[in-house]
Motif scaffolding. Structure first.
Motif, PDB file in Angstrom:
ATOM      1  N   TYR A  65       2.088 -11.071  -6.965  1.00  0.00           N
ATOM      2  CA  TYR A  65       1.161 -12.168  -6.722  1.00  0.00           C
ATOM      3  C   TYR A  65       1.631 -13.080  -5.583  1.00  0.00           C
ATOM      4  O   TYR A  65       1.481 -14.283  -5.640  1.00  0.00           O
ATOM      5  CB  TYR A  65       0.913 -12.987  -7.990  1.00  0.00           C
ATOM      6  CG  TYR A  65       0.416 -12.167  -9.142  1.00  0.00           C
ATOM      7  CD1 TYR A  65      -0.784 -11.461  -9.034  1.00  0.00           C
ATOM      8  CD2 TYR A  65       1.128 -12.074 -10.323  1.00  0.00           C
ATOM      9  CE1 TYR A  65      -1.244 -10.689 -10.083  1.00  0.00           C
ATOM     10  CE2 TYR A  65       0.668 -11.296 -11.380  1.00  0.00           C
ATOM     11  CZ  TYR A  65      -0.521 -10.605 -11.249  1.00  0.00           C
ATOM     12  OH  TYR A  65      -0.977  -9.834 -12.295  1.00  0.00           O
ATOM     13  N   ASP A  66       2.209 -12.458  -4.545  1.00  0.00           N
ATOM     14  CA  ASP A  66       2.484 -13.220  -3.329  1.00  0.00           C
ATOM     15  C   ASP A  66       1.409 -12.842  -2.310  1.00  0.00           C
ATOM     16  O   ASP A  66       0.355 -12.333  -2.689  1.00  0.00           O
ATOM     17  CB  ASP A  66       3.892 -12.938  -2.805  1.00  0.00           C
ATOM     18  CG  ASP A  66       4.036 -11.532  -2.221  1.00  0.00           C
ATOM     19  OD1 ASP A  66       3.151 -10.681  -2.483  1.00  0.00           O
ATOM     20  OD2 ASP A  66       5.017 -11.280  -1.516  1.00  0.00           O
ATOM     21  N   CYS A  67       1.672 -13.058  -1.019  1.00  0.00           N
ATOM     22  CA  CYS A  67       0.618 -12.754  -0.053  1.00  0.00           C
ATOM     23  C   CYS A  67       0.473 -11.254   0.188  1.00  0.00           C
ATOM     24  O   CYS A  67      -0.335 -10.841   1.020  1.00  0.00           O
ATOM     25  CB  CYS A  67       0.818 -13.512   1.268  1.00  0.00           C
ATOM     26  SG  CYS A  67       2.350 -13.162   2.105  1.00  0.00           S
ATOM     27  N   SER A  68       1.245 -10.414  -0.544  1.00  0.00           N
ATOM     28  CA  SER A  68       0.922  -8.985  -0.580  1.00  0.00           C
ATOM     29  C   SER A  68      -0.258  -8.743  -1.510  1.00  0.00           C
ATOM     30  O   SER A  68      -0.876  -7.688  -1.485  1.00  0.00           O
ATOM     31  CB  SER A  68       2.131  -8.165  -1.046  1.00  0.00           C
ATOM     32  OG  SER A  68       2.457  -8.500  -2.388  1.00  0.00           O
ATOM     33  N   SER A  69      -0.549  -9.741  -2.373  1.00  0.00           N
ATOM     34  CA  SER A  69      -1.727  -9.663  -3.239  1.00  0.00           C
ATOM     35  C   SER A  69      -2.935 -10.119  -2.431  1.00  0.00           C
ATOM     36  O   SER A  69      -2.975 -11.244  -1.957  1.00  0.00           O
ATOM     37  CB  SER A  69      -1.544 -10.561  -4.466  1.00  0.00           C
ATOM     38  OG  SER A  69      -0.432 -10.149  -5.233  1.00  0.00           O
ATOM     39  N   ALA A  70      -3.897  -9.227  -2.292  1.00  0.00           N
ATOM     40  CA  ALA A  70      -5.039  -9.517  -1.432  1.00  0.00           C
ATOM     41  C   ALA A  70      -6.247  -8.760  -1.953  1.00  0.00           C
ATOM     42  O   ALA A  70      -6.220  -8.202  -3.056  1.00  0.00           O
ATOM     43  CB  ALA A  70      -4.703  -9.119   0.009  1.00  0.00           C
ATOM     44  N   ASP A  71      -7.300  -8.735  -1.161  1.00  0.00           N
ATOM     45  CA  ASP A  71      -8.506  -8.008  -1.554  1.00  0.00           C
ATOM     46  C   ASP A  71      -8.423  -6.537  -1.169  1.00  0.00           C
ATOM     47  O   ASP A  71      -8.794  -5.660  -1.943  1.00  0.00           O
ATOM     48  CB  ASP A  71      -9.733  -8.651  -0.903  1.00  0.00           C
ATOM     49  CG  ASP A  71      -9.942 -10.082  -1.384  1.00  0.00           C
ATOM     50  OD1 ASP A  71      -9.970 -10.282  -2.608  1.00  0.00           O
ATOM     51  OD2 ASP A  71     -10.062 -10.994  -0.545  1.00  0.00           O
ATOM     52  N   ILE A  72      -7.931  -6.281   0.026  1.00  0.00           N
ATOM     53  CA  ILE A  72      -7.778  -4.917   0.538  1.00  0.00           C
ATOM     54  C   ILE A  72      -6.497  -4.881   1.366  1.00  0.00           C
ATOM     55  O   ILE A  72      -6.181  -5.838   2.070  1.00  0.00           O
ATOM     56  CB  ILE A  72      -8.967  -4.507   1.432  1.00  0.00           C
ATOM     57  CG1 ILE A  72     -10.226  -4.325   0.590  1.00  0.00           C
ATOM     58  CG2 ILE A  72      -8.690  -3.198   2.175  1.00  0.00           C
ATOM     59  CD1 ILE A  72     -10.201  -3.126  -0.327  1.00  0.00           C
ATOM     60  N   ASN A  73      -5.764  -3.774   1.276  1.00  0.00           N
ATOM     61  CA  ASN A  73      -4.569  -3.600   2.107  1.00  0.00           C
ATOM     62  C   ASN A  73      -4.754  -2.359   2.982  1.00  0.00           C
ATOM     63  O   ASN A  73      -4.607  -1.237   2.509  1.00  0.00           O
ATOM     64  CB  ASN A  73      -3.322  -3.442   1.237  1.00  0.00           C
ATOM     65  CG  ASN A  73      -2.057  -3.348   2.077  1.00  0.00           C
ATOM     66  OD1 ASN A  73      -2.108  -3.347   3.311  1.00  0.00           O
ATOM     67  ND2 ASN A  73      -0.921  -3.259   1.423  1.00  0.00           N
ATOM     68  N   PRO A  74      -5.087  -2.531   4.257  1.00  0.00           N
ATOM     69  CA  PRO A  74      -5.359  -1.370   5.103  1.00  0.00           C
ATOM     70  C   PRO A  74      -4.128  -0.557   5.473  1.00  0.00           C
ATOM     71  O   PRO A  74      -4.263   0.580   5.929  1.00  0.00           O
ATOM     72  CB  PRO A  74      -6.007  -1.979   6.354  1.00  0.00           C
ATOM     73  CG  PRO A  74      -5.665  -3.415   6.339  1.00  0.00           C
ATOM     74  CD  PRO A  74      -5.378  -3.810   4.930  1.00  0.00           C
ATOM     75  N   ILE A  75      -2.902  -1.117   5.293  1.00  0.00           N
ATOM     76  CA  ILE A  75      -1.695  -0.352   5.648  1.00  0.00           C
ATOM     77  C   ILE A  75      -0.892   0.025   4.409  1.00  0.00           C
ATOM     78  O   ILE A  75       0.253   0.448   4.516  1.00  0.00           O
ATOM     79  CB  ILE A  75      -0.799  -1.142   6.625  1.00  0.00           C
ATOM     80  CG1 ILE A  75      -0.178  -2.375   5.946  1.00  0.00           C
ATOM     81  CG2 ILE A  75      -1.560  -1.538   7.878  1.00  0.00           C
ATOM     82  CD1 ILE A  75       0.989  -2.969   6.701  1.00  0.00           C
ATOM     83  N   GLY A  76      -1.482  -0.094   3.231  1.00  0.00           N
ATOM     84  CA  GLY A  76      -0.728   0.054   1.982  1.00  0.00           C
ATOM     85  C   GLY A  76      -0.189   1.438   1.701  1.00  0.00           C
ATOM     86  O   GLY A  76       0.655   1.598   0.814  1.00  0.00           O
ATOM     87  N   SER A  77      -0.652   2.448   2.417  1.00  0.00           N
ATOM     88  CA  SER A  77      -0.077   3.782   2.204  1.00  0.00           C
ATOM     89  C   SER A  77       0.441   4.377   3.514  1.00  0.00           C
ATOM     90  O   SER A  77       0.538   5.592   3.656  1.00  0.00           O
ATOM     91  CB  SER A  77      -1.116   4.715   1.573  1.00  0.00           C
ATOM     92  OG  SER A  77      -2.150   5.010   2.473  1.00  0.00           O
ATOM     93  N   ILE A  78       0.784   3.501   4.464  1.00  0.00           N
ATOM     94  CA  ILE A  78       1.338   3.948   5.746  1.00  0.00           C
ATOM     95  C   ILE A  78       2.797   3.495   5.829  1.00  0.00           C
ATOM     96  O   ILE A  78       3.113   2.345   5.521  1.00  0.00           O
ATOM     97  CB  ILE A  78       0.547   3.372   6.932  1.00  0.00           C
ATOM     98  CG1 ILE A  78      -0.949   3.708   6.791  1.00  0.00           C
ATOM     99  CG2 ILE A  78       1.078   3.917   8.253  1.00  0.00           C
ATOM    100  CD1 ILE A  78      -1.824   3.115   7.877  1.00  0.00           C
ATOM    101  N   ASP A  79       3.677   4.405   6.217  1.00  0.00           N
ATOM    102  CA  ASP A  79       5.097   4.044   6.253  1.00  0.00           C
ATOM    103  C   ASP A  79       5.463   3.327   7.547  1.00  0.00           C
ATOM    104  O   ASP A  79       4.684   3.276   8.508  1.00  0.00           O
ATOM    105  CB  ASP A  79       5.999   5.257   6.014  1.00  0.00           C
ATOM    106  CG  ASP A  79       5.872   6.323   7.081  1.00  0.00           C
ATOM    107  OD1 ASP A  79       5.675   5.978   8.261  1.00  0.00           O
ATOM    108  OD2 ASP A  79       5.973   7.516   6.751  1.00  0.00           O
ATOM    109  N   LYS A  80       6.667   2.756   7.554  1.00  0.00           N
ATOM    110  CA  LYS A  80       7.120   1.921   8.666  1.00  0.00           C
ATOM    111  C   LYS A  80       7.148   2.689   9.989  1.00  0.00           C
ATOM    112  O   LYS A  80       6.775   2.162  11.049  1.00  0.00           O
ATOM    113  CB  LYS A  80       8.507   1.373   8.345  1.00  0.00           C
ATOM    114  CG  LYS A  80       8.893   0.132   9.108  1.00  0.00           C
ATOM    115  CD  LYS A  80       8.224  -1.095   8.523  1.00  0.00           C
ATOM    116  CE  LYS A  80       8.877  -2.382   8.958  1.00  0.00           C
ATOM    117  NZ  LYS A  80       8.300  -3.559   8.274  1.00  0.00           N
TER     118      LYS A  80
END
Length: 729
Positions: A538-553
């Protein structure tokens, strides 16, 4: 007998779950475009009438009722006559739910063909919703509901695994997953003389997956001969998957037509003229002929007098077969830019919100998210310039600042309308470099930028602890404990989440947007951080959509390096060279917080752990056995080998550390922001990675003990080998 030149059509449709009339309108438009191009056969995506991602709605009878109602409208539409139509919908037959195809001609149903092999791994749960048809080459009668009996003029139609025979050829239907099975239906169809195979798919995008899909289809027709029509869903139809279209037509292993993989077109039709004589000549080899002659796989043929190639059309000197062409692929960087941009546009226009907001930290992850939004704006502006009326209408609906009805002319203008970036700093933790990078990126892409500090809110929240407990927590650099340090870091992170949503709700009104509305908050936690649990719940990684959530560094860095030049954004270079840091601890002369130091592993190592855990399905012990060889300090260095060099003990420590933190942070995955799915080792708990979130301590587990036992055996063998070497010397 008809001629041998046949024009066929396949398509990619941007359908939307339960958008009944919208889906039907797009289906009809695709049929009209196919007819305009002279096609006599049209195939569409899987479950196109209701939308593929309806998921548990498939348990609701309404879905079957409304699907049949839309099918009736399609049958009644005389503008869709004089072409064979292969359309996808769910069917309830004898109280069993099927994923099916309906083959239509001139207002009548010729056949309902149920799917035989269902997708039931990864993102797919088709066995949860449907039953496969387990009787190859068998049919029975389907009792039509009254609304279709009136149209059909009969009470029953054939249901099952059969093919359609026209005066000059025969075609059969295959559905998505069936192509990927070892004994795909197209093999037996081809051996029984079926010359055209249609495949309706709901195949989602992952990085570089198109190559696999193309190879399967080309190999299918290279081995069996024939014409293969591949149709696919395109866009975001309501889930975290992006369907990447790329409808194609392949003849005897050669691509003759290939649609776009990423597009804002709601309807894209691909046509080609194929020569059936080429198929017959290709299949004339003795080995294939013997297999076909001795095959027991004989299909029931449903006869129709409708000609795919009327005799008089073959006499047209201008009509000729479509020539083969090389396959078209995108690089990983292009795929990230195009997939992310197209998905974000679909989500924005269909959610009815005012735009997006990104907490921009000055690091590469939030930079990548912001750059994806800019990529979206570039794609949209290009679509406007191309005259895409649907996009123009959507932009007019979303962009409500300034003069009514005026369209933005540059990506930056559109970005300023639909995108807000916000830098939320702390005077002692945030550096001038990250603040400057955030502002520079915002200026370059044109986003509406907010620059603020959260010190006052942070101090007020911290004061609650002091007043309530008479205890003041300190950072570790000031002598605090691990728990104190963690508390103060999480406090900042969660304040940023609250602040992001606060501004996301009020900014459109504060900026004078007619009707107000809210902004969707975008997350920026990459797949490695989620896998390791290196984020605050529940920090700012908590959002509505994460467009990079399954892409590695590594892929994100490649994307940013590519975008720096392709998008003419020189400011991105600073993000590439910056050390990844959360900036949640005070900066001193001796200490600057580092992500990789905090995690105890590199992002590259996290990618390896993630792939071995999910794709290779390795637990702690098996992963140690694999990596003790792959990362061996004794291995010979070869070209392209970028793996680290570790002793067996170092490998054991790395593997145990990863699984320890994976286990204790697994609960965070239950609340992970829905991420655009781009990689098959995503730890997304909600749809994709179904694992427990309460584990026994791994440090006490048998798997860790087995690692220790194996490590002891390896080190003992190494000592013995070293001893023998000394004796020999």
């Amino acid at each position: 007998m008809g001629g041998h030149l046949v024009t066929v059509a396949t398509c990619s449709l941007n359908q939307w779950v339960l958008d009944w009339e919208g889906n039907l309108q797009r289906i009809v438009e695709s049929i009209h475009l196919a007819k305009k191009a002279g096609a006599r056969l049209r195939v569409g995506p899987e479950l196109e009438i209701c939308g593929y991602s309806s998921l548990d709605h498939f348990h609701e009878l309404d879905v079957y009722t409304h699907s049949l109602e839309m099918l009736r409208k399609l049958l009644e539409d005389e503008s869709c006559h004089d072409i064979l139509i292969d359309v996808g919908l769910p069917i309830l037959h004898r109280n069993i739910r099927y994923n099916a195809r309906a083959i239509l001609l001139n207002g009548k149903i010729l056949l309902i063909r149920p799917k035989m092999w269902l997708a039931n791994d990864g993102n797919y749960r088709e066995m949860r919703h449907f039953t496969p048809w387990m009787r190859p080459r068998e049919t029975e009668l389907f009792h039509l509901p009254k609304i279709l009996q009136e149209i059909q003029g009969e009470t029953h139609v054939l249901f099952g695994d059969a093919v359609i025979s026209t005066p000059e050829t025969a075609f059969g239907a295959e559905t998505c997953e069936e192509l990927f099975t070892p004994k795909a239906p197209h093999i037996d169809m081809a051996l029984d003389g079926v010359e055209i195979i249609t495949n309706s798919s709901g195949s989602h995008f992952t990085l570089q997956k198109l190559d696999v899909r193309l190879q399967l289809i080309m190999e299918a027709t290279r081995k069996s001969g024939g014409v293969y029509l591949y149709a696919n869903q395109q866009g975001c139809d309501g889930e975290r998957l992006y369907f990447d279209g790329c409808a194609m037509i392949i003849v005897n292993g050669n691509i003759v037509a290939q649609g776009s993989q990423f597009s804002l077109n709601d309807v894209e039709v691909v046509t080609a003229t194929v020569d059936l004589e080429e198929v017959r000549a290709y299949r004339s080899s003795i080995s294939r002929g013997l297999q076909a002659a001795t095959s027991n796989a004989k299909y029931q043929r449903i006869q129709t007098s409708f000609e795919l190639s009327p005799e008089d059309e073959d006499t047209d000197i201008w009509k000729k077969p479509t020539l083969p062409r090389p396959p078209r692929y995108h690089s990983v960087e292009e795929e990230i830019a195009l997939c992310g941009g197209c998905y974000l546009w679909d989500y924005l226009r269909r959610s009815g919100t005012a735009g997006y907001l990104v907490p921009l930290s000055g690091g590469i992850d939030s930079c990548a998210t912001a750059t994806l939004v800019f990529s979206m704006c570039r794609i949209v502006i290009q679509a406007i310039e191309d005259g895409n009326q649907q996009v123009i209408d959507d932009v007019r609906c979303i962009c409500k600042y300034g003069k009514e009805g005026e369209l933005p002319k540059t990506p930056q203008e559109l970005c300023n309308q639909v995108f807000t970036t916000i830098y939320m700093g702390m005077s002692k933790q945030s550096s001038a470099e990250t603040r400057g990078r955030a502002k520079e990126l915002s200026d370059a892409i044109g986003s509406y930028h907010v620059n603020l500090d959260i010190d006052d809110v942070y101090e007020a929240q911290k004061k609650l602890i002091v007043q309530t407990t008479n205890f003041e927590p300190r950072f570790k650099v000031h002598g605090g404990t691990v728990q104190e340090n963690l508390t103060l870091q999480c406090l900042q992170a969660r304040i940023r989440m609250v602040t992001a949503y606060e501004f996301g709700q009020i900014l459109p009104t504060a900026r004078g947007r007619p009707g107000g509305g809210s902004l969707l908050v975008l997350g920026s936690a990459n797949v490695g951080e989620s896998l390791r649990g290196y984020l605050t719940k529940y920090d700012c990684s908590s959002a509505d959509i994460n467009p990079i959530g399954s892409i590695d560094k590594a892929d994100l860095k490649r994307f940013i390096a590519w975008a720096e030049k392709k998008f003419d954004l020189p400011c991105l270079h600073g993000f590439l060279t910056a050390v990844p840091t959360a900036e949640l601890e005070p900066i001193t002369q001796e200490y600057v917080q580092s992500d990789e130091a905090d995690m105890g592993m590199t992002y590259a190592e996290l990618t390896v752990f993630g792939r071995l855990r999910k794709l290779n399905k390795l637990g702690p012990y098996a992963m140690f056995q694999r990596l003790v060889h792959d990362w061996s300090a004794d291995r010979e260095k070869v070209e392209g080998d970028e793996a680290p060099f570790y002793t067996p003990r170092q490998v054991a420590e790395k593997v145990k550390r990863f699984f320890h933190f994976y286990a204790i942070n697994r609960h965070k995955m239950t609340t992970l922001t829905p991420a655009l799915h781009c990689n098959d080792y995503s730890p997304d708990d909600n749809r994709f990675d179904l694992r427990p979130f309460l584990y026994p301590p791994f440090w006490k587990s048998w798997s860790f003990k087995r690692i220790d036992m194996e490590l002891e055996r390896i080190e003992k063998k190494r000592e013995e080998r070293a001893g023998k070497g000394k004796e020999t010397a």
